[in-house]
Design a protein around this motif. Structure first.
Motif, PDB file in Angstrom:
ATOM      1  N   ALA A  85     -15.561  -0.837  -8.369  1.00  0.00           N
ATOM      2  CA  ALA A  85     -14.463  -0.703  -9.333  1.00  0.00           C
ATOM      3  C   ALA A  85     -13.878  -2.055  -9.712  1.00  0.00           C
ATOM      4  O   ALA A  85     -13.823  -2.979  -8.900  1.00  0.00           O
ATOM      5  CB  ALA A  85     -13.365   0.187  -8.755  1.00  0.00           C
ATOM      6  N   GLU A  86     -13.444  -2.144 -10.951  1.00  0.00           N
ATOM      7  CA  GLU A  86     -12.783  -3.366 -11.399  1.00  0.00           C
ATOM      8  C   GLU A  86     -11.271  -3.289 -11.244  1.00  0.00           C
ATOM      9  O   GLU A  86     -10.591  -4.309 -11.296  1.00  0.00           O
ATOM     10  CB  GLU A  86     -13.155  -3.698 -12.841  1.00  0.00           C
ATOM     11  N   LEU A  87     -10.732  -2.074 -11.025  1.00  0.00           N
ATOM     12  CA  LEU A  87      -9.291  -1.904 -10.902  1.00  0.00           C
ATOM     13  C   LEU A  87      -8.997  -0.557 -10.241  1.00  0.00           C
ATOM     14  O   LEU A  87      -9.693   0.422 -10.498  1.00  0.00           O
ATOM     15  CB  LEU A  87      -8.637  -1.936 -12.290  1.00  0.00           C
ATOM     16  N   ILE A  88      -7.954  -0.527  -9.410  1.00  0.00           N
ATOM     17  CA  ILE A  88      -7.406   0.716  -8.875  1.00  0.00           C
ATOM     18  C   ILE A  88      -5.998   0.848  -9.424  1.00  0.00           C
ATOM     19  O   ILE A  88      -5.238  -0.124  -9.419  1.00  0.00           O
ATOM     20  CB  ILE A  88      -7.357   0.713  -7.335  1.00  0.00           C
ATOM     21  N   VAL A  89      -5.633   2.049  -9.885  1.00  0.00           N
ATOM     22  CA  VAL A  89      -4.278   2.306 -10.365  1.00  0.00           C
ATOM     23  C   VAL A  89      -3.645   3.372  -9.482  1.00  0.00           C
ATOM     24  O   VAL A  89      -4.255   4.415  -9.231  1.00  0.00           O
ATOM     25  CB  VAL A  89      -4.273   2.773 -11.846  1.00  0.00           C
ATOM     26  N   ILE A  90      -2.421   3.085  -8.999  1.00  0.00           N
ATOM     27  CA  ILE A  90      -1.692   4.038  -8.167  1.00  0.00           C
ATOM     28  C   ILE A  90      -0.268   4.167  -8.675  1.00  0.00           C
ATOM     29  O   ILE A  90       0.265   3.247  -9.299  1.00  0.00           O
ATOM     30  CB  ILE A  90      -1.675   3.633  -6.668  1.00  0.00           C
ATOM     31  N   GLY A  91       0.332   5.296  -8.413  1.00  0.00           N
ATOM     32  CA  GLY A  91       1.735   5.517  -8.742  1.00  0.00           C
ATOM     33  C   GLY A  91       2.604   5.281  -7.517  1.00  0.00           C
ATOM     34  O   GLY A  91       2.209   5.609  -6.403  1.00  0.00           O
ATOM     35  N   LEU A  92       3.774   4.687  -7.728  1.00  0.00           N
ATOM     36  CA  LEU A  92       4.717   4.438  -6.640  1.00  0.00           C
ATOM     37  C   LEU A  92       6.004   5.199  -6.892  1.00  0.00           C
ATOM     38  O   LEU A  92       6.436   5.334  -8.037  1.00  0.00           O
ATOM     39  CB  LEU A  92       5.060   2.950  -6.543  1.00  0.00           C
ATOM     40  N   ARG A  93       6.625   5.661  -5.824  1.00  0.00           N
ATOM     41  CA  ARG A  93       7.919   6.330  -5.963  1.00  0.00           C
ATOM     42  C   ARG A  93       8.979   5.512  -5.255  1.00  0.00           C
ATOM     43  O   ARG A  93       8.699   4.733  -4.351  1.00  0.00           O
ATOM     44  CB  ARG A  93       7.861   7.750  -5.428  1.00  0.00           C
ATOM     45  N   ARG A  94      10.207   5.739  -5.663  1.00  0.00           N
ATOM     46  CA  ARG A  94      11.336   5.047  -5.036  1.00  0.00           C
ATOM     47  C   ARG A  94      11.514   5.538  -3.605  1.00  0.00           C
ATOM     48  O   ARG A  94      11.345   6.709  -3.314  1.00  0.00           O
ATOM     49  CB  ARG A  94      12.621   5.320  -5.810  1.00  0.00           C
ATOM     50  N   VAL A  98      15.131   2.882   4.750  1.00  0.00           N
ATOM     51  CA  VAL A  98      14.479   3.416   5.941  1.00  0.00           C
ATOM     52  C   VAL A  98      13.113   3.987   5.572  1.00  0.00           C
ATOM     53  O   VAL A  98      12.127   3.785   6.289  1.00  0.00           O
ATOM     54  CB  VAL A  98      15.353   4.502   6.618  1.00  0.00           C
ATOM     55  N   GLY A  99      13.032   4.672   4.450  1.00  0.00           N
ATOM     56  CA  GLY A  99      11.762   5.228   3.991  1.00  0.00           C
ATOM     57  C   GLY A  99      10.712   4.168   3.758  1.00  0.00           C
ATOM     58  O   GLY A  99       9.521   4.382   3.961  1.00  0.00           O
ATOM     59  N   LYS A 100      11.158   2.984   3.348  1.00  0.00           N
ATOM     60  CA  LYS A 100      10.217   1.890   3.132  1.00  0.00           C
ATOM     61  C   LYS A 100       9.582   1.432   4.431  1.00  0.00           C
ATOM     62  O   LYS A 100       8.451   0.966   4.453  1.00  0.00           O
ATOM     63  CB  LYS A 100      10.919   0.721   2.439  1.00  0.00           C
ATOM     64  N   LEU A 101      10.336   1.550   5.523  1.00  0.00           N
ATOM     65  CA  LEU A 101       9.783   1.164   6.825  1.00  0.00           C
ATOM     66  C   LEU A 101       8.814   2.194   7.366  1.00  0.00           C
ATOM     67  O   LEU A 101       7.822   1.870   8.006  1.00  0.00           O
ATOM     68  CB  LEU A 101      10.926   0.975   7.837  1.00  0.00           C
ATOM     69  N   ILE A 102       9.108   3.482   7.113  1.00  0.00           N
ATOM     70  CA  ILE A 102       8.347   4.571   7.713  1.00  0.00           C
ATOM     71  C   ILE A 102       7.230   5.069   6.804  1.00  0.00           C
ATOM     72  O   ILE A 102       6.140   5.379   7.259  1.00  0.00           O
ATOM     73  CB  ILE A 102       9.289   5.756   8.046  1.00  0.00           C
ATOM     74  N   LEU A 103       7.507   5.170   5.523  1.00  0.00           N
ATOM     75  CA  LEU A 103       6.578   5.804   4.594  1.00  0.00           C
ATOM     76  C   LEU A 103       5.931   4.782   3.663  1.00  0.00           C
ATOM     77  O   LEU A 103       6.240   3.612   3.689  1.00  0.00           O
ATOM     78  CB  LEU A 103       7.317   6.865   3.783  1.00  0.00           C
ATOM     79  N   GLY A 104       5.064   5.267   2.832  1.00  0.00           N
ATOM     80  CA  GLY A 104       4.407   4.393   1.870  1.00  0.00           C
ATOM     81  C   GLY A 104       3.167   3.723   2.423  1.00  0.00           C
ATOM     82  O   GLY A 104       2.685   2.753   1.873  1.00  0.00           O
ATOM     83  N   SER A 105       2.658   4.255   3.517  1.00  0.00           N
ATOM     84  CA  SER A 105       1.508   3.620   4.146  1.00  0.00           C
ATOM     85  C   SER A 105       0.258   3.682   3.279  1.00  0.00           C
ATOM     86  O   SER A 105      -0.564   2.768   3.320  1.00  0.00           O
ATOM     87  CB  SER A 105       1.232   4.234   5.510  1.00  0.00           C
TER      88      SER A 105
END
Length: 123
Positions: A85-94, A98-105
């Protein structure tokens, strides 16, 4: 070469899909939509509607619904490596601090381990 996009039926998934379609048209390449589900119990949304919409805009697409017991990050990275692949596109949520430390892996793993550039979009 192709663009890989991770898709789930959320506003973040829709934003990623829209941007990935725009990139595919701009780069004149095909788009591979990955709907990854660890155990087969999730909802891929109306993927036929997604297919018709993108093909109507002139995007050459392939949809892969993967139920392999993997984390979504593993599936996206694996497909990106498989096809070069030349690019991967993903969506991010707010997330909360604390959620930033635990989630978003999944997003973090894709950003760190992808074999190509990653475009992360917000809804």
């Amino acid at each position: 070469m192709a663009i890989v996009v991770g898709y789930i039926p959320t506003k973040e998934g829709a934003a990623a899909l829209t941007r990935a379609g725009e990139e595919a048209l701009l780069r004149k390449t095909n788009l591979i939509i990955i709907n990854s589900d660890r155990d087969g119990s999730g909802d891929g949304g109306d993927l036929e509607s997604v297919r018709k919409d993108l093909e109507g805009k002139g995007v050459d697409i392939e949809i892969r619904q993967l139920v392999r017991g993997n984390e979504p990050a593993e599936d996206l990275i694996g497909v990106a490596e498989e096809i070069g692949a030349e690019l991967i596109v993903i969506g991010l949520r707010r997330r909360t601090p604390v959620g930033k430390l635990i989630l978003g892996s999944n997003a973090q793993r894709i950003l760190l381990d992808a074999p190509c550039p990653v475009l992360a979009v917000k809804s």
